[in-house]
Design a protein around this motif. Structure first.
Motif, PDB file in Angstrom:
ATOM      1  N   TYR A 113       0.883  -1.299  -0.076  1.00  0.00           N
ATOM      2  CA  TYR A 113       0.020  -0.052   0.088  1.00  0.00           C
ATOM      3  C   TYR A 113       0.893   1.220   0.186  1.00  0.00           C
ATOM      4  O   TYR A 113       0.302   2.320  -0.284  1.00  0.00           O
TER       5      TYR A 113
ATOM      6  N   ASP B  26       0.611   1.042  -7.330  1.00  0.00           N
ATOM      7  CA  ASP B  26      -0.166   1.913  -8.047  1.00  0.00           C
ATOM      8  C   ASP B  26      -1.362   1.025  -8.244  1.00  0.00           C
ATOM      9  O   ASP B  26      -2.555   1.432  -8.122  1.00  0.00           O
TER      10      ASP B  26
ATOM     11  N   THR C 155      -4.773   0.409  -6.337  1.00  0.00           N
ATOM     12  CA  THR C 155      -4.411   0.250  -5.031  1.00  0.00           C
ATOM     13  C   THR C 155      -5.240   1.046  -3.889  1.00  0.00           C
ATOM     14  O   THR C 155      -5.657   0.293  -2.839  1.00  0.00           O
ATOM     15  N   LYS C 156      -5.355   2.295  -4.329  1.00  0.00           N
ATOM     16  CA  LYS C 156      -5.917   3.044  -3.297  1.00  0.00           C
ATOM     17  C   LYS C 156      -7.408   2.745  -3.277  1.00  0.00           C
ATOM     18  O   LYS C 156      -8.225   3.343  -2.251  1.00  0.00           O
ATOM     19  N   ASP C 157      -8.092   2.213  -4.062  1.00  0.00           N
ATOM     20  CA  ASP C 157      -9.442   1.806  -4.285  1.00  0.00           C
ATOM     21  C   ASP C 157      -9.669   0.204  -3.434  1.00  0.00           C
ATOM     22  O   ASP C 157     -10.896   0.119  -3.455  1.00  0.00           O
TER      23      ASP C 157
END
Length: 503
Positions: free
Chosen positions: A207, A211, A227-229
């Protein structure tokens, strides 16, 4: 933001080995200027997919495209010529050669029929400067740390026209500062337009640095996510194929454990010069005792003294109230102590032996080589532990070198459990294995503890220590600086302060 350039697309990739469907209809897209995580349990197909991409294995079905054009590689050299390079967990360098020789091996610069060392040294320094590294390139690569060796391996990959860089468990042997330096280099290469694959079992690192994530499970494609979602719990659930509630129950059981067992092992003022400062230790029967500390803090050195792998200069050790001399592993084993080393490849598995042969080594050694255990009795023991530990594949005659890291670790655990030890020392038993296998090993530790076995558990992951251990010894600079009874007031931050020298 402008759309990123698609560098590699693998569609519907399938690969079968005799009796094993390693990959089934797997997809992968790699974009320029992105760090892409490949996630899954051991045996999920990550390594096989990378080996297909790099020409180690041919695939049976599917298609591959490089910058929109179909391509197929027959050998790793073909892949390198196309700009697809891999840096493995165990750095593949020639230790007896210099840094510059490793970078240019097979691609030496010639001038008038001779190697142009001046030009090669210059170019080697230039490519290492790209990685923010300034070292003497004429020195043997073995004289440098693992972290620098990894940078040299990356530099060798960048010395050709690299488009894709694959990093397979690159942080497993690095300390926190070295990981930070590696991540700075990875971000720099990403910003220069390289497509990177990052394979790691450390969720925090996934994390922090990636990306995009592709998840595999049992050789099948689960999905691709930004990754951010993707919440962490959801990622873990996708990797293991079920809801993750096991760790919460593990932690709950640990809190219920009482500190009331008889003292199994007692160490008084034990010391070894240059290894461990004088320490005292009491391990109770049925207790899981954690050793926490930074890399090089003395955790492993202390464990080796308890197992007789290293001999103490002074001090006294008692087992069951009786003074013993643990001057060798054989004497430790005879006193009911077992040790599962952190270096399973060098100090654990015998690669060319089968699962069965690896499992019976310790019990056969204790019985004596002239008191051979019949194969029927061996198979009874082995099949019980294969089932208990969920070792896959469950064929006892399979060579251990063909198993995933997590399953190799389970075989080593079985080797020592067969001896029915009073004290089981586990040095980083969950390093480099998937989260499902980690959960299984942690649950097994608690089960053995409840049955009365004492366990020393060494882990760099404080979360694991807090989840499983009743007591924690904190190591710093080869010294035991604190001993903590694990309760609700103990946090990762409070342990880290003691590791770093804070109050």
């Amino acid at each position: 933001m402008p759309e990123k350039k698609l560098v590699i697309e693998m569609k519907g990739i399938s690969k079968e080995f005799p009796g094993v469907k390693a990959l089934s209809n797997v997809n992968l897209k790699l974009y320029a200027g992105e760090i892409h995580a490949l996630m899954g349990e051991n045996g999920a197909g990550k390594s096989t997919l990378v080996k297909v991409l790099t020409g180690v294995y041919p695939y049976d079905e599917g298609t591959t495209e490089l910058e929109g054009q179909p391509f197929k590689v027959a050998t790793p050299l073909d892949a390198q010529e196309l700009g697809i390079n891999t840096v493995y967990q165990e750095v593949n360098l020639c230790p007896n050669l210099s840094v510059v020789e490793n970078i240019f091996i097979g691609r030496e610069i010639m001038k008038k029929g001779r190697i142009d060392w001046k030009e090669m040294n210059k170019r080697a320094k230039e490519v290492l400067a790209r990685l923010n590294l300034d070292i003497d390139v004429t020195k043997q690569v073995s004289s440098y740390s693992v972290a620098i060796q990894q940078m040299v391996a990356i530099a060798r990959s960048l010395n050709v026209s690299a488009k894709v860089l694959i990093l397979d468990e690159p942080t497993s042997s690095l300390d926190a500062n070295e990981v930070k330096q590696l991540f700075a280099v990875m971000r720099k290469l990403r910003d220069e337009g390289l497509a990177l694959i990052f394979i790691s079992h450390f969720l925090e690192q996934i994390y922090e640095i990636t990306d995009r994530i592709t998840v595999l499970r049992n050789g099948e494609w689960v999905g691709e996510y930004m990754t951010k979602d993707l919440p962490r719990l959801e990622l873990v659930s996708k990797m293991i194929g079920k809801e993750l509630n096991e760790f919460e129950s593990i932690a709950h059981k640990t809190e219920e454990k009482e500190d009331d067992g008889d003292i199994l092992l007692e160490a008084n003022n034990v010391f070894k010069k240059g290894s461990v400062e004088p320490f005292d230790l009491k391990i109770r029967r049925g207790e899981i005792f954690g050793f926490a500390g930074l890399l090089g803090s003395g955790r492993t050195e202390l464990a080796r003294l308890l197992f007789g792998a290293d001999k103490a200069d002074s001090g006294e050790i008692k087992v069951n109230g009786r003074k013993v001399s643990l001057s060798s592993p054989k004497k430790a084993i005879s006193n009911g102590i077992a040790f599962c080393s952190e270096n399973r490849k060098k100090e654990g598995i015998i690669a060319d032996l089968s699962i069965r042969e690896n499992m019976v080594l310790a019990i056969q050694a204790r019985k004596g080589w002239f008191n051979y255990m019949p194969k029927k009795k061996q198979n009874e023991l082995i099949n019980n532990y294969i089932q208990l530990l969920n070792i896959n594949p469950p064929n006892p005659e399979q060579l251990i070198k063909n198993l995933s890291g997590g399953n190799q670790q389970k075989v080593l655990l079985a080797r020592w459990l067969i001896t029915n030890p009073d004290l089981l020392i586990l040095d980083e038993p969950t390093r480099g294995i998937d989260i499902g296998a980690k959960g299984e090993i942690q649950k097994l530790m608690l089960s053995l503890s409840e049955e009365g076995m004492s366990i020393v558990f060494i882990s760099a992951e404080l979360e694991e220590i807090l989840r499983t251990c009743q007591k924690i010894a904190v190591m710093r600079d080869h010294e035991k600086v604190s001993e903590i009874h694990n309760d609700a007031s103990v946090t990762q931050q409070s342990i880290m302060k003691k590791m770093a020298g804070g109050m």
